[in-house]
Design an enzyme around this catalytic site. Structure first.
Site, PDB file in Angstrom:
ATOM      1  N   GLU A 123       0.785  -1.110  -0.023  1.00  0.00           N
ATOM      2  CA  GLU A 123       0.066   0.083   0.039  1.00  0.00           C
ATOM      3  C   GLU A 123       0.931   1.269  -0.145  1.00  0.00           C
ATOM      4  O   GLU A 123       1.642   1.721   1.126  1.00  0.00           O
ATOM      5  CB  GLU A 123      -0.918   0.229   1.122  1.00  0.00           C
ATOM      6  CG  GLU A 123      -1.882   1.386   1.197  1.00  0.00           C
ATOM      7  CD  GLU A 123      -2.771   1.182   2.383  1.00  0.00           C
ATOM      8  OE1 GLU A 123      -3.804   2.223   2.344  1.00  0.00           O
ATOM      9  OE2 GLU A 123      -2.651   0.447   3.199  1.00  0.00           O
TER      10      GLU A 123
ATOM     11  N   GLU B 277     -12.102   2.412   3.725  1.00  0.00           N
ATOM     12  CA  GLU B 277     -10.878   2.634   4.367  1.00  0.00           C
ATOM     13  C   GLU B 277     -10.891   4.227   4.848  1.00  0.00           C
ATOM     14  O   GLU B 277     -10.273   5.268   4.377  1.00  0.00           O
ATOM     15  CB  GLU B 277      -9.480   2.401   4.099  1.00  0.00           C
ATOM     16  CG  GLU B 277      -8.373   2.748   4.641  1.00  0.00           C
ATOM     17  CD  GLU B 277      -8.204   1.764   5.619  1.00  0.00           C
ATOM     18  OE1 GLU B 277      -7.037   1.547   6.489  1.00  0.00           O
ATOM     19  OE2 GLU B 277      -8.830   0.702   5.763  1.00  0.00           O
TER      20      GLU B 277
END
Length: 260
Positions: free
Chosen positions: A138, A236
């Site tokens: 990520e 998220e």
């Protein structure tokens, strides 16, 4: 925890609520830190409801240089973390685990650090491959949330995944972070497509649900659907409104930008 006002604080009750609301996957970044008995119960509940586990975090150390370190001791530590992640993934039937490759070193050329990251990921991928667990790297933005980390951009993640060359090392494209770092969301999706395994979303500014910021999520979702993506998109982000009404508005926001 996103629907604690509507569903209560019990994780199992929350899973049932998500299912009833139409969700068919759940993301739990803290899963690996939960008691093993609870992990097993979460896995059993998801299986019973026909739901899928999204990402959980295997390694995300924001305080030190780890994957960019060349030492044998650090490599052994990272491999050990990945063995623990494989064990946790089995309990909840997870396919993906998040890896954030730590801080960037201020005393070593970036290219040398990139080699270290690649070599460490190769060893970790060897641990993951037999089970089918996929590390998803990520990139995080350095401007609003995470200054000083090694991995910040999609092209950088793409290069690393190509060099590692493993089905167990792919990209997590968090569109909130990438809107801040580099924008150009859809062209970068297209260029990195064969290495992207997972998406996370959150609008910018504010990091709340779609429709609260500048990202046209209706177009983004349509684009990845048209390209054939049928995986998990992780929510998220926070909730813009308070209480039950805020959580209901959040669900409606997703129905608006992804009506199909």
């Amino acid at each position: 925890g996103m629907f604690a006002d509507l569903a209560g604080n019990d994780p199992i009750d929350q899973i049932h609520f998500m299912h009833d609301a139409g969700f068919r996957a759940m993301e739990d970044t803290s899963m690996a830190r939960r008691p093993i008995d609870l992990q097993k119960k979460i896995g059993a509940t998801l299986e019973q409801l026909g739901m899928q586990m999204g990402v959980f975090v295997a390694s995300a150390d924001f305080s030190r240089v780890d994957f960019a370190d060349s030492s044998a001791a650090m490599r052994d530590e990272l491999v050990g973390k990945m063995r623990q992640a494989v064990d946790g993934a089995r309990r909840v039937n997870a396919t993906w685990t998040t890896v954030v490759p730590g801080k960037v070193s201020q005393g070593v050329e970036l290219d040398y650090q990139t080699v270290n990251v690649i070599e460490n990921l190769k060893r970790c991928a060897e641990v993951c491959e037999p089970s089918g667990l996929v590390m998803v790297l990520e990139p995080l933005n350095p401007w609003a949330n995470h200054p000083g980390l090694f991995l910040t951009k999609m092209p950088q993640a793409y290069l690393i995944c190509k060099a590692v060359g493993s089905p167990s090392c792919k990209i997590l494209d968090d569109l909130y972070h990438q809107q801040i770092t580099e924008g150009n969301l859809i062209p970068n999706i297209d260029r990195c497509w064969d290495e992207i395994a997972y998406f996370q979303v959150g609008d910018n500014p504010g990091r709340k649900e779609p429709g609260t910021g500048e990202i046209n999520y209706a177009n983004v979702f349509q684009h990845i659907h048209d390209k054939g993506f049928r995986g998990v998109v992780g929510m998220e982000h926070g909730v813009s409104g308070g209480g039950k009404a805020g959580e209901e508005d959040l669900i409606e926001a997703y129905r608006t930008v992804d009506p199909s």
